[in-house]
Design an enzyme around this catalytic site. Structure first.
Site, PDB file in Angstrom:
ATOM      1  N   GLY A  98      -5.775 -30.126   9.398  1.00 41.80           N
ATOM      2  CA  GLY A  98      -4.626 -29.962  10.867  1.00 41.80           C
ATOM      3  C   GLY A  98      -3.490 -30.644  10.666  1.00 41.80           C
ATOM      4  O   GLY A  98      -2.235 -30.133  10.929  1.00 41.80           O
ATOM      5  N   ASP A 323     -11.116 -39.798  16.489  1.00 40.38           N
ATOM      6  CA  ASP A 323     -11.846 -39.381  15.033  1.00 40.38           C
ATOM      7  C   ASP A 323     -13.201 -40.245  14.979  1.00 40.38           C
ATOM      8  O   ASP A 323     -13.877 -39.969  14.230  1.00 40.38           O
ATOM      9  CB  ASP A 323     -10.906 -39.696  14.108  1.00 40.38           C
ATOM     10  CG  ASP A 323      -9.581 -38.684  13.753  1.00 40.38           C
ATOM     11  OD1 ASP A 323     -10.127 -37.557  14.672  1.00 40.38           O
ATOM     12  OD2 ASP A 323      -8.762 -39.010  13.304  1.00 40.38           O
ATOM     13  N   LYS A 350     -11.558 -30.122  16.925  1.00 38.02           N
ATOM     14  CA  LYS A 350     -11.599 -30.789  15.368  1.00 38.02           C
ATOM     15  C   LYS A 350     -12.043 -29.820  14.351  1.00 38.02           C
ATOM     16  O   LYS A 350     -12.015 -28.516  14.410  1.00 38.02           O
ATOM     17  CB  LYS A 350     -12.069 -32.153  15.556  1.00 38.02           C
ATOM     18  CG  LYS A 350     -11.676 -33.281  16.632  1.00 38.02           C
ATOM     19  CD  LYS A 350     -10.024 -33.478  16.098  1.00 38.02           C
ATOM     20  CE  LYS A 350      -9.331 -34.475  17.398  1.00 38.02           C
ATOM     21  NZ  LYS A 350      -8.095 -34.531  17.213  1.00 38.02           N
ATOM     22  N   ARG A 354     -16.968 -31.015  17.434  1.00 40.28           N
ATOM     23  CA  ARG A 354     -17.693 -32.163  17.313  1.00 40.28           C
ATOM     24  C   ARG A 354     -18.695 -32.609  18.717  1.00 40.28           C
ATOM     25  O   ARG A 354     -19.758 -33.240  18.425  1.00 40.28           O
ATOM     26  CB  ARG A 354     -16.874 -33.373  16.949  1.00 40.28           C
ATOM     27  CG  ARG A 354     -16.432 -33.126  15.638  1.00 40.28           C
ATOM     28  CD  ARG A 354     -15.399 -34.344  15.404  1.00 40.28           C
ATOM     29  NE  ARG A 354     -14.990 -34.105  13.926  1.00 40.28           N
ATOM     30  CZ  ARG A 354     -14.060 -34.699  13.137  1.00 40.28           C
ATOM     31  NH1 ARG A 354     -13.388 -35.455  13.981  1.00 40.28           N
ATOM     32  NH2 ARG A 354     -13.564 -34.586  12.017  1.00 40.28           N
ATOM     33  N   ARG A 400     -16.683 -35.522   8.950  1.00 37.77           N
ATOM     34  CA  ARG A 400     -17.321 -36.801   9.671  1.00 37.77           C
ATOM     35  C   ARG A 400     -18.629 -36.322  10.334  1.00 37.77           C
ATOM     36  O   ARG A 400     -19.249 -37.314  10.657  1.00 37.77           O
ATOM     37  CB  ARG A 400     -16.404 -36.968  10.894  1.00 37.77           C
ATOM     38  CG  ARG A 400     -14.754 -37.354  10.373  1.00 37.77           C
ATOM     39  CD  ARG A 400     -13.984 -38.185  11.479  1.00 37.77           C
ATOM     40  NE  ARG A 400     -12.655 -37.952  11.043  1.00 37.77           N
ATOM     41  CZ  ARG A 400     -12.050 -38.812  10.392  1.00 37.77           C
ATOM     42  NH1 ARG A 400     -12.659 -39.771   9.495  1.00 37.77           N
ATOM     43  NH2 ARG A 400     -10.674 -38.534   9.944  1.00 37.77           N
TER      44      ARG A 400
HETATM   45  C1  S3P Z   1      -4.035 -37.232  13.310  1.00 36.15           C
HETATM   46  C2  S3P Z   1      -4.194 -37.041  14.873  1.00 36.15           C
HETATM   47  C3  S3P Z   1      -5.216 -36.470  15.426  1.00 36.15           C
HETATM   48  C4  S3P Z   1      -6.359 -36.780  14.627  1.00 36.15           C
HETATM   49  C5  S3P Z   1      -6.274 -36.243  13.312  1.00 36.15           C
HETATM   50  C6  S3P Z   1      -5.206 -37.161  12.561  1.00 36.15           C
HETATM   51  C7  S3P Z   1      -2.706 -37.453  12.930  1.00 36.15           C
HETATM   52  O1  S3P Z   1      -5.570 -35.248  15.860  1.00 36.15           O
HETATM   53  O2  S3P Z   1      -7.713 -36.101  15.244  1.00 36.15           O
HETATM   54  O3  S3P Z   1      -7.603 -36.478  12.351  1.00 36.15           O
HETATM   55  O4  S3P Z   1      -2.512 -37.897  11.701  1.00 36.15           O
HETATM   56  O5  S3P Z   1      -1.826 -37.397  13.546  1.00 36.15           O
HETATM   57  P1  S3P Z   1      -4.735 -34.742  17.363  1.00 36.15           P
HETATM   58  O6  S3P Z   1      -3.401 -35.259  17.129  1.00 36.15           O
HETATM   59  O7  S3P Z   1      -4.797 -33.572  17.314  1.00 36.15           O
HETATM   60  O8  S3P Z   1      -5.396 -35.352  18.216  1.00 36.15           O
END
Ligand code: S3P
Length: 444
Positions: A98, A323, A350, A354, A400
Site C-alpha cells: 500500500g 501495524d 490493511k 486484520r 503479519r
Molecule cells: C505506513 C503507514 C501505515 C502502515 C503501513 C506503513 C507508512 O498505513 O499501516 O504499514 O509507511 O506510511 P496507513 O498510513 O494507511 O495507516
C-alpha cells in the site's frame, strides 16, 4: 496458496539472545522515493531488502532511475524533481505494498502520459480513493474516473494547484501522499493531519524541503512547498520496530527468557506497541539511545513476564501501533481480564481484514472475542496452553498474520501448519532465518 508450509510442534525453550531485525520499511521506501527526486548520488546502509522495497525499486527503475543494490549498500542516482523518464504505456507494479502504490502516485502528477498502477490480489482489494481524491483536487486525473481499486491509471497535468487537506484517519500514507505532491505543485500545501508516523516530515527537514509544523493536541498542521533543488541524501536505516514486535512478544510469552534487540528505530510516533505492552505489565527497557538524522534508535531489552493484565487501550495510541495490533491481540489472549481495543476500523483495511481475521484466529485457539467493524474485546486466559492441530491458510498472504501465528505456535503449544510462509518476505525477509538460527525452527 502454495503447498509449502511452516510446521511448528514445539514451544521455544528458555533463551537469552541478542540480535538485530531488518531495516525499517517506512523509512526505506520513503528514502528511495525521495532520493529518486534528488540531484546526485544517495547511499543507504541497512536498507530493508524485502519484496515491498524491491517493488519500489522496480517502479523507480521503470521510470529511468538507476539504482544499485548490494549487500553493503543501496545507491540511488537521483534525476531531480520530476526527472523521471515518462514513456507511453508504462505499467508500475506495487506488488503487495500500500505504501509503494499510494506514495508513487504523487511523484507522477506531471506525467504527460497515462501510467497504470497495478498490485497483487491483496493490494487490489484496498481503497485508493483515499489518495486519488486529494490528488484529483490538486489537478491530477485518474482512469477509469472514480474507480477506487487498482488497477488505476494516472495522468499528470501542468496546471496543478495546492490544496488545504484534512487527514482524519491518522494515516501516514495519506498525509505523505499530499506532502510528496507538494514537490511538483506551485504554492503552499496546507495539511491538517491526525497525528501519525512522521518519517516523511523528518526527511523533508533533512533534505531542506520547506516545511513548517505546528502541533496541537492530536493534530499536526503542516505547510510544505517545493524546494529549488533537492540534494542527495545518505542514510543508515535502523531496525523496524514492527518486525521487532514479534520477537518482543515471543519473549514476553516464553518462560524465564531474555532478548536484546539491537539498533531499533524508536521514533516516538511508532512507540504505541511499547506503551501498550508496558501498560499490560511487560518488562521492557531501552538502552544505548541514539539519534541519526532526526530518527531515534536504541536497544530494546525485554524479559519474560508471567503476570500480564488486560488493557482498555486508549484509542489515541492506535496510529502509533497500527501495524502491531495482531501481535498485541496475542498478548491480550494470554492476559488476565478482558481487553478492549476501539476505533480500529482502519485495521480491516490493511493487507487483510486484520480485525476480523485476528479475531477468527483467537477463536480458533479457544479465546472468546466480541468483534464489531471497529472494535474488539478479547477475553484473556492467562493459562492458555494448546495441544491440538492448527492450520493457517487463505489469509491473503498477510505477512503479519503469518508472523502472529508463528509466535502463537512457538509460545502456546499445539501442532501448527502455517501455509504461504514466504508471505513474510514483503516486510521481514530474515524472519524465518532468525527463527532457524536462534530458536531451531524447521521449515518444511
Ligand atoms: C505506513 C503507514 C501505515 C502502515 C503501513 C506503513 C507508512 O498505513 O499501516 O504499514 O509507511 O506510511 P496507513 O498510513 O494507511 O495507516
Amino acid at each position: 496458496m502454495s503447498s509449502k508450509f511452516l510446521f511448528i510442534s514445539n514451544k521455544v525453550k528458555k533463551f537469552s539472545k541478542t540480535f538485530e531485525v531488518d531495516g525499517d520499511k517506512s523509512i526505506s521506501i520513503r528514502w528511495l522515493l525521495l532520493t529518486s527526486q534528488a540531484i546526485g548520488i544517495s547511499r543507504a546502509k541497512n536498507l530493508l531488502r524485502s519484496e515491498d522495497v524491491l517493488s519500489a525499486i522496480e517502479c523507480l527503475k521503470k521510470l529511468g532511475v538507476k539504482i544499485k543494490l548490494s549487500k553493503k549498500e543501496c545507491i540511488v542516482f537521483g534525476r531531480g524533481i520530476n526527472g523521471f523518464k515518462f514513456k507511453k504505456n508504462l505499467v508500475l507494479n506495487a506488488g503487495n505494498s500500500g505504501t509503494v502504490g499510494r506514495l508513487m502516485l504523487p511523484l507522477l502528477i506531471k506525467s504527460p502520459f497515462k501510467i497504470k498502477i497495478i498490485g497483487d490480489k491483496s493490494l487490489s482489494k484496498r481503497d485508493f480513493s483515499r489518495v486519488t481524491e486529494p490528488l484529483n483536487k490538486i489537478g491530477v486525473k485518474f482512469f477509469p474516473k472514480g474507480k477506487k481499486h487498482l488497477p488505476i491509471s494516472i495522468l499528470g497535468s501542468n496546471h496543478l494547484r495546492p490544496i488545504d487537506y484534512h487527514e482524519k484517519r491518522g494515516s501516514a500514507q495519506c498525509k505523505t501522499c499530499v506532502m510528496l505532491a507538494s514537490l511538483n505543485t506551485p504554492g503552499e500545501m496546507r495539511i491538517y493531519a491526525k497525528r501519525s508516523r512522521d518519517h516523511t516530515e523528518l526527511m523533508f527537514n533533512n533534505l531542506n524541503i520547506p516545511i513548517e509544523i505546528k502541533k496541537k493536541n492530536n493534530i499536526d498542521f503542516i505547510k510544505t512547498s517545493s524546494p529549488d533543488i533537492l540534494k542527495a541524501y545518505n542514510l543508515s536505516v535502523p531496525g523496524d520496530i514492527s518486525s521487532a514486535a514479534f520477537f518482543i512478544v515471543l519473549t514476553l510469552l516464553s518462560n524465564n527468557s531474555k532478548l536484546v534487540l539491537k539498533n531499533i528505530n524508536l521514533n516516538p510516533s511508532r512507540l504505541g506497541i511499547l506503551k501498550i505492552l508496558k501498560m499490560m505489565g511487560a518488562n521492557i527497557k531501552i538502552v544505548k539511545k541514539d539519534i541519526n538524522k532526526g530518527e531515534k534508535s536504541g536497544n530494546i531489552i525485554v524479559k519474560s513476564t508471567n503476570k500480564l493484565k488486560a488493557i482498555n487501550c486508549p484509542a489515541s495510541l492506535n496510529s502509533s501501533a497500527i501495524d502491531e495490533f495482531l501481535i498485541i491481540f496475542l498478548i491480550a489472549a494470554r492476559s488476565e481480564g478482558i481487553s478492549h481495543f476501539k476505533n480500529l476500523s482502519e485495521l480491516n483495511k490493511k493487507e487483510s481484514p486484520r480485525l476480523k481475521l485476528g479475531s477468527k484466529i483467537l477463536n480458533m485457539i479457544g479465546i472468546k472475542t466480541k468483534v464489531t467493524e471497529h472494535s474488539i474485546k478479547i477475553y484473556g486466559k492467562p493459562n492458555l496452553n494448546l495441544n491440538q492441530n492448527y492450520e493457517i491458510k487463505n489469509y491473503l498472504k498477510d505477512h503479519r498474520i503469518m508472523a502472529m501465528c508463528t509466535i502463537a505456535a512457538l509460545t502456546l503449544g499445539g501442532k501448527w501448519k502455517i501455509y504461504d510462509p514466504d508471505s513474510i518476505n514483503t516486510s521481514f525477509p530474515s524472519f524465518t532465518e532468525i527463527l532457524k538460527k536462534n530458536f531451531k525452527v524447521k521449515l518444511k
